[in-house]
Design a protein around this motif. Structure first.
Motif, PDB file in Angstrom:
ATOM      1  N   GLU A 134       0.838  -1.194   0.000  1.00  0.00           N
ATOM      2  CA  GLU A 134       0.000   0.000   0.000  1.00  0.00           C
ATOM      3  C   GLU A 134       0.876   1.249   0.000  1.00  0.00           C
ATOM      4  OE1 GLU A 134      -2.576   0.034   3.356  1.00  0.00           O
ATOM      5  OE2 GLU A 134      -4.020   1.388   2.421  1.00  0.00           O
ATOM      6  N   ILE A 148      -5.422  -0.511  -1.085  1.00  0.00           N
ATOM      7  CA  ILE A 148      -5.880  -1.899  -1.092  1.00  0.00           C
ATOM      8  C   ILE A 148      -7.068  -2.075  -2.025  1.00  0.00           C
ATOM      9  CG2 ILE A 148      -6.928  -3.698   0.348  1.00  0.00           C
ATOM     10  CD1 ILE A 148      -5.145  -2.679   2.637  1.00  0.00           C
ATOM     11  N   PRO A 160      -1.336  -4.676   2.681  1.00  0.00           N
ATOM     12  CA  PRO A 160      -0.997  -3.686   3.724  1.00  0.00           C
ATOM     13  C   PRO A 160       0.504  -3.648   4.010  1.00  0.00           C
ATOM     14  CG  PRO A 160      -2.807  -5.090   4.438  1.00  0.00           C
ATOM     15  CD  PRO A 160      -2.273  -5.695   3.171  1.00  0.00           C
TER      16      PRO A 160
END
Lengths: 113, 110
Positions: free
Chosen positions: B15, B80, B110
């Motif tokens: 991310e 995401i 993440p």
């Protein structure tokens, strides 16, 4: 943005059954298209049309018929459905003219048992 | 016939990282379009260019190199929710069919 709708969204039928998939666009686009999408094959063009009453053969037309009844409505017909026609079907439309953007419907998931 | 090649086939990003997806074409270009699709979902048009012109939309930019028959989709600051498949498509002329690449599967973690 152009609106393209499809019905039904999901359909289950048996081998040999008749199926009609419907598509409607409300922006008076000239071109309409039917695609199928399968893993490993990407998007493949089945049939398309320049306008009401016009039909053109795409890249994978076998086993499919299509009819464009009005400027807005384009139908895909499977008269003797086979399991190989299990797929995700998309309808699309675009306007006439240089480099017009193409808009897709939400898709119809067809399963042939 | 006309061919559209996409690379990479798949991509995993953390991310916040940037991504560059590429399409190469085997013929002349009239227009190109980038789409986004979730598994089994509808094709969402991201960017459309009626020529080789650069197009921008939020965190997305499409650019092209006509002399290399190549175009790119840049995704900045990935999220995401950007996860899914990105498809490029090109048209060789106003009256020709849209030809699709096989897609790039993007996963943002993440």
């Amino acid at each position: 943005e152009a609106a393209v709708t499809q019905s039904p969204r999901n359909k289950v039928t048996v081998t040999g059954g008749n199926v009609t998939l419907s598509c409607r666009q409300t922006n008076s686009h000239n071109y309409m298209y039917w695609y199928r999408q399968d893993t490993g094959h990407g998007l493949r063009l089945i049939h398309y049309s320049y306008g009401a009453g016009n039909l053109q053969i795409g890249d994978v037309p076998d086993g499919y018929k299509a009819t464009r009844t009005t400027q807005e409505d384009f139908f895909l017909l499977l008269e003797l459905a086979s399991p190989s026609q299990t797929s995700l079907y998309f309808c699309a439309s675009r306007d006439w003219g240089e480099g017009a953007e193409q808009f897709f419907g939400p898709g119809t998931r067809l399963t042939v048992l | 016939g006309q061919q559209v090649q996409q690379s990479p086939a798949s991509l995993v990003l953390q991310e916040g990282e940037n991504a560059e997806l590429q399409c190469t074409y085997s013929t002349t270009l009239n227009s190109m379009q980038w789409f986004y699709q979730r598994p089994g979902g509808r094709l969402v048009s991201l960017l459309y260019s009626p020529s080789w012109a650069e197009q921008r939309g939020g965190r997305l930019t499409s650019s092209a190199a006509s002399n290399e028959s190549r175009s790119s989709l840049h995704i900045s600051s990935s999220q995401i929710t950007d996860s899914g498949t990105y498809l490029c498509a090109m048209r060789a002329s106003s009256f020709s069919k849209l030809v699709f690449g096989q897609g790039t599967s993007l996963s943002v973690v993440p």
